[in-house]
Scaffold this motif. Structure first.
Motif, PDB file in Angstrom:
ATOM      1  N   ASN A 160      -9.204 -13.061   0.987  1.00 29.75           N
ATOM      2  CA  ASN A 160      -7.880 -12.607   0.486  1.00 29.75           C
ATOM      3  C   ASN A 160      -7.958 -12.834  -0.874  1.00 29.75           C
ATOM      4  O   ASN A 160      -9.118 -12.897  -1.741  1.00 29.75           O
ATOM      5  CB  ASN A 160      -6.930 -13.792   1.106  1.00 29.75           C
ATOM      6  CG  ASN A 160      -7.268 -15.055   0.562  1.00 29.75           C
ATOM      7  OD1 ASN A 160      -7.767 -15.226  -0.360  1.00 29.75           O
ATOM      8  ND2 ASN A 160      -6.754 -16.347   1.174  1.00 29.75           N
ATOM      9  N   ALA A 161      -6.866 -12.572  -1.691  1.00 31.05           N
ATOM     10  CA  ALA A 161      -6.888 -12.390  -3.082  1.00 31.05           C
ATOM     11  C   ALA A 161      -6.938 -13.409  -4.009  1.00 31.05           C
ATOM     12  O   ALA A 161      -7.153 -13.723  -5.136  1.00 31.05           O
ATOM     13  CB  ALA A 161      -5.326 -11.964  -3.596  1.00 31.05           C
ATOM     14  N   GLU A 220     -10.378 -16.723  -0.782  1.00 34.86           N
ATOM     15  CA  GLU A 220     -10.726 -17.479   0.291  1.00 34.86           C
ATOM     16  C   GLU A 220     -11.318 -16.420   1.429  1.00 34.86           C
ATOM     17  O   GLU A 220     -10.620 -15.611   1.839  1.00 34.86           O
ATOM     18  CB  GLU A 220      -9.543 -18.248   0.729  1.00 34.86           C
ATOM     19  CG  GLU A 220      -8.916 -19.030  -0.354  1.00 34.86           C
ATOM     20  CD  GLU A 220      -7.443 -19.606  -0.077  1.00 34.86           C
ATOM     21  OE1 GLU A 220      -7.190 -20.659  -0.667  1.00 34.86           O
ATOM     22  OE2 GLU A 220      -6.804 -18.951   0.915  1.00 34.86           O
ATOM     23  N   HIS A 245     -12.388  -6.409   2.189  1.00 31.44           N
ATOM     24  CA  HIS A 245     -12.721  -6.152   3.292  1.00 31.44           C
ATOM     25  C   HIS A 245     -14.273  -5.769   3.112  1.00 31.44           C
ATOM     26  O   HIS A 245     -14.653  -4.465   2.790  1.00 31.44           O
ATOM     27  CB  HIS A 245     -11.947  -4.980   4.068  1.00 31.44           C
ATOM     28  CG  HIS A 245     -12.376  -4.796   5.542  1.00 31.44           C
ATOM     29  ND1 HIS A 245     -11.504  -5.227   6.437  1.00 31.44           N
ATOM     30  CD2 HIS A 245     -13.365  -4.306   6.121  1.00 31.44           C
ATOM     31  CE1 HIS A 245     -12.083  -4.973   7.563  1.00 31.44           C
ATOM     32  NE2 HIS A 245     -13.241  -4.494   7.449  1.00 31.44           N
ATOM     33  N   ASP A 269      -4.433  -3.396  -3.671  1.00 31.47           N
ATOM     34  CA  ASP A 269      -4.099  -4.722  -2.975  1.00 31.47           C
ATOM     35  C   ASP A 269      -5.437  -4.993  -1.991  1.00 31.47           C
ATOM     36  O   ASP A 269      -5.880  -6.268  -1.858  1.00 31.47           O
ATOM     37  CB  ASP A 269      -3.040  -4.598  -1.997  1.00 31.47           C
ATOM     38  CG  ASP A 269      -1.768  -4.337  -2.722  1.00 31.47           C
ATOM     39  OD1 ASP A 269      -1.400  -5.139  -3.640  1.00 31.47           O
ATOM     40  OD2 ASP A 269      -1.281  -3.116  -2.549  1.00 31.47           O
ATOM     41  N   LEU A 270      -6.089  -3.992  -1.736  1.00 35.27           N
ATOM     42  CA  LEU A 270      -7.364  -4.301  -0.826  1.00 35.27           C
ATOM     43  C   LEU A 270      -8.544  -3.281  -1.112  1.00 35.27           C
ATOM     44  O   LEU A 270      -8.210  -2.038  -1.279  1.00 35.27           O
ATOM     45  CB  LEU A 270      -6.774  -4.196   0.806  1.00 35.27           C
ATOM     46  CG  LEU A 270      -8.105  -4.177   1.833  1.00 35.27           C
ATOM     47  CD1 LEU A 270      -8.586  -5.539   1.900  1.00 35.27           C
ATOM     48  CD2 LEU A 270      -7.661  -3.880   3.041  1.00 35.27           C
ATOM     49  N   TYR A 273      -6.376  -9.481  10.864  1.00 37.92           N
ATOM     50  CA  TYR A 273      -5.823 -10.206   9.730  1.00 37.92           C
ATOM     51  C   TYR A 273      -4.546  -9.619   9.285  1.00 37.92           C
ATOM     52  O   TYR A 273      -4.539  -8.538   9.393  1.00 37.92           O
ATOM     53  CB  TYR A 273      -6.837 -10.755   8.648  1.00 37.92           C
ATOM     54  CG  TYR A 273      -7.488  -9.531   7.958  1.00 37.92           C
ATOM     55  CD1 TYR A 273      -6.940  -9.085   6.809  1.00 37.92           C
ATOM     56  CD2 TYR A 273      -8.445  -8.539   8.567  1.00 37.92           C
ATOM     57  CE1 TYR A 273      -7.546  -8.063   6.013  1.00 37.92           C
ATOM     58  CE2 TYR A 273      -8.857  -7.597   7.830  1.00 37.92           C
ATOM     59  CZ  TYR A 273      -8.420  -7.309   6.572  1.00 37.92           C
ATOM     60  OH  TYR A 273      -8.953  -6.275   5.908  1.00 37.92           O
ATOM     61  N   VAL A 300     -11.072 -14.967   5.030  1.00 35.88           N
ATOM     62  CA  VAL A 300     -10.124 -14.840   6.040  1.00 35.88           C
ATOM     63  C   VAL A 300     -10.734 -14.864   7.306  1.00 35.88           C
ATOM     64  O   VAL A 300     -10.104 -15.424   8.299  1.00 35.88           O
ATOM     65  CB  VAL A 300      -9.180 -13.768   5.643  1.00 35.88           C
ATOM     66  CG1 VAL A 300      -8.277 -13.408   6.949  1.00 35.88           C
ATOM     67  CG2 VAL A 300      -8.548 -13.816   4.411  1.00 35.88           C
ATOM     68  N   SER A 355     -13.450 -11.141  -6.155  1.00 37.24           N
ATOM     69  CA  SER A 355     -11.939 -11.460  -5.258  1.00 37.24           C
ATOM     70  C   SER A 355     -10.936 -12.340  -5.975  1.00 37.24           C
ATOM     71  O   SER A 355      -9.743 -12.013  -6.398  1.00 37.24           O
ATOM     72  CB  SER A 355     -12.123 -11.916  -3.799  1.00 37.24           C
ATOM     73  OG  SER A 355     -10.830 -12.072  -3.541  1.00 37.24           O
ATOM     74  N   ALA A 381      -7.733  -8.772  -2.614  1.00 35.64           N
ATOM     75  CA  ALA A 381      -8.369  -9.022  -1.039  1.00 35.64           C
ATOM     76  C   ALA A 381      -9.439  -7.815  -1.083  1.00 35.64           C
ATOM     77  O   ALA A 381      -9.681  -6.800  -1.534  1.00 35.64           O
ATOM     78  CB  ALA A 381      -7.308  -8.481  -0.037  1.00 35.64           C
ATOM     79  N   LEU A 400      -2.130  -8.851   5.998  1.00 39.08           N
ATOM     80  CA  LEU A 400      -2.143  -8.658   4.618  1.00 39.08           C
ATOM     81  C   LEU A 400      -1.006  -7.915   4.184  1.00 39.08           C
ATOM     82  O   LEU A 400      -0.583  -6.789   4.721  1.00 39.08           O
ATOM     83  CB  LEU A 400      -3.388  -7.880   3.915  1.00 39.08           C
ATOM     84  CG  LEU A 400      -3.633  -7.579   2.359  1.00 39.08           C
ATOM     85  CD1 LEU A 400      -3.824  -9.048   1.718  1.00 39.08           C
ATOM     86  CD2 LEU A 400      -4.632  -6.644   2.090  1.00 39.08           C
ATOM     87  N   ASN A 401       0.120  -8.318   3.283  1.00 41.62           N
ATOM     88  CA  ASN A 401       1.099  -7.506   2.772  1.00 41.62           C
ATOM     89  C   ASN A 401       2.051  -7.388   3.913  1.00 41.62           C
ATOM     90  O   ASN A 401       2.697  -6.229   3.870  1.00 41.62           O
ATOM     91  CB  ASN A 401       0.850  -6.529   2.036  1.00 41.62           C
ATOM     92  CG  ASN A 401       0.066  -6.698   0.620  1.00 41.62           C
ATOM     93  OD1 ASN A 401      -0.232  -7.925   0.459  1.00 41.62           O
ATOM     94  ND2 ASN A 401       0.059  -5.858  -0.311  1.00 41.62           N
TER      95      ASN A 401
END
Length: 292
Positions: free
Chosen positions: A103-104, A107, A81, A35-36, A143, A109, A73, A79, A145-146
């Motif tokens: 983000n996924a 964009e 970092h 996810d990240l 930020y 963040v 991304s 997502a 996330l999930n």
């Protein structure tokens, strides 16, 4: 939530570094479907002379590293970092050491600029003077996330618990720390500090480092420690990278956060120390020695 750490050995060669970052991120997406994705400090440029470092600083947004990450991304719905990028701005003669988060959807963040700069003398006598080229940031970034809140820090920030205390007061569940720890300091302090931050603030600690050698400004070769890792809020290391360029992945379990915080409810026990008084007791043995 699954997180993949990209442990790199970046050099003073942006094209090479970006190609390596993209290759390793693609490996993470193909094998682990995170996810990240977390990249290390200076993933886009490491080492070289001070002039080379300043000239390598890029625009945020718009620079080559920024564009590559944004596109990756968006195309892979993941997502990122983005460790840290050498950032050039019109606001300062010096550059910034900056994390950018996407983000996924590709964009932006937010941006975190490293606050604590690495001006030290290592045990072997080598001097590091980050402030010669880098200006300190002034703002913190959190930020989401999930459903989890993620706080940002970079490398030397790790030693300053007040930064993590400030992030923790805003309900952070995960600290993410891109780094390029030296071999000398890393072997003694890296794991100890990462685990301590996880324990004292009851949060996951995600630390993604550079590994291996790179050419330093003085013409010598320096070593980074690697050992990228993830600690759970009990301070247990749940994932650790090998001594090589690699991808390391692990899951973040929200239930583990709840369980640890229920066992030792530190947030409800924490006292606002601004409300307590201070007493400094004088050492009376000195006065006694003068009398005798």
């Amino acid at each position: 939530m699954k997180i993949s750490l990209i442990q790199m050995n970046s050099q003073p060669d942006r094209a090479h570094n970006l190609a390596e970052a993209k290759r390793l991120m693609q490996e993470a997406v193909s094998l682990d479907r995170p996810d990240l994705i977390v990249l290390p400090e200076h993933f886009d440029w490491s080492g070289g002379t001070l002039d080379q470092k300043c000239n390598a600083a890029d625009a945020i947004p718009g620079g080559a590293a920024y564009r590559m990450l944004q596109t990756f991304s968006e195309q892979n719905r993941v997502a990122i970092h983005a460790g840290s990028i050498l950032e050039r701005t019109a606001a300062s003669d010096r550059i910034y050491n900056s994390t950018v988060v996407f983000n996924a959807l590709g964009e932006e963040v937010g941006i975190y600029r490293k606050i604590h700069l690495f001006d030290i003398t290592a045990p072997d006598g080598k001097k590091y003077l980050e402030s010669a080229t880098v200006a300190p940031g002034k703002d913190i970034l959190i930020y989401e996330l999930n459903g989890l809140r993620i706080g940002c820090a970079i490398c030397y920030d790790l030693r300053f618990s007040r930064l993590f205390d400030q992030l923790a007061t805003h309900g952070v569940d995960i600290f993410v720390l891109p780094a390029a720890f030296t071999m000398q300091t890393g072997k003694d302090h890296w794991e100890v500090l990462c685990r301590a931050r996880a324990i004292e603030f009851q949060a996951y600690f995600v630390a993604c480092g550079q590994w291996g050698s790179y050419p330093a400004p003085d013409g010598e070769t320096r070593q980074t420690y690697g050992n990228s890792l993830i600690c759970d809020p009990w301070g247990q290391v749940t994932a650790r990278a090998s001594d090589k360029v690699c991808v390391t992945s692990a899951r973040i379990d929200p239930e583990r956060l709840h369980a640890v915080r229920a066992l030792i409810p530190m947030s409800s026990h924490r006292v606002d120390l601004h409300d307590v008084s201070l007493t400094v007791a004088r050492d009376k043995t000195e006065r006694l020695a003068n009398v005798l």
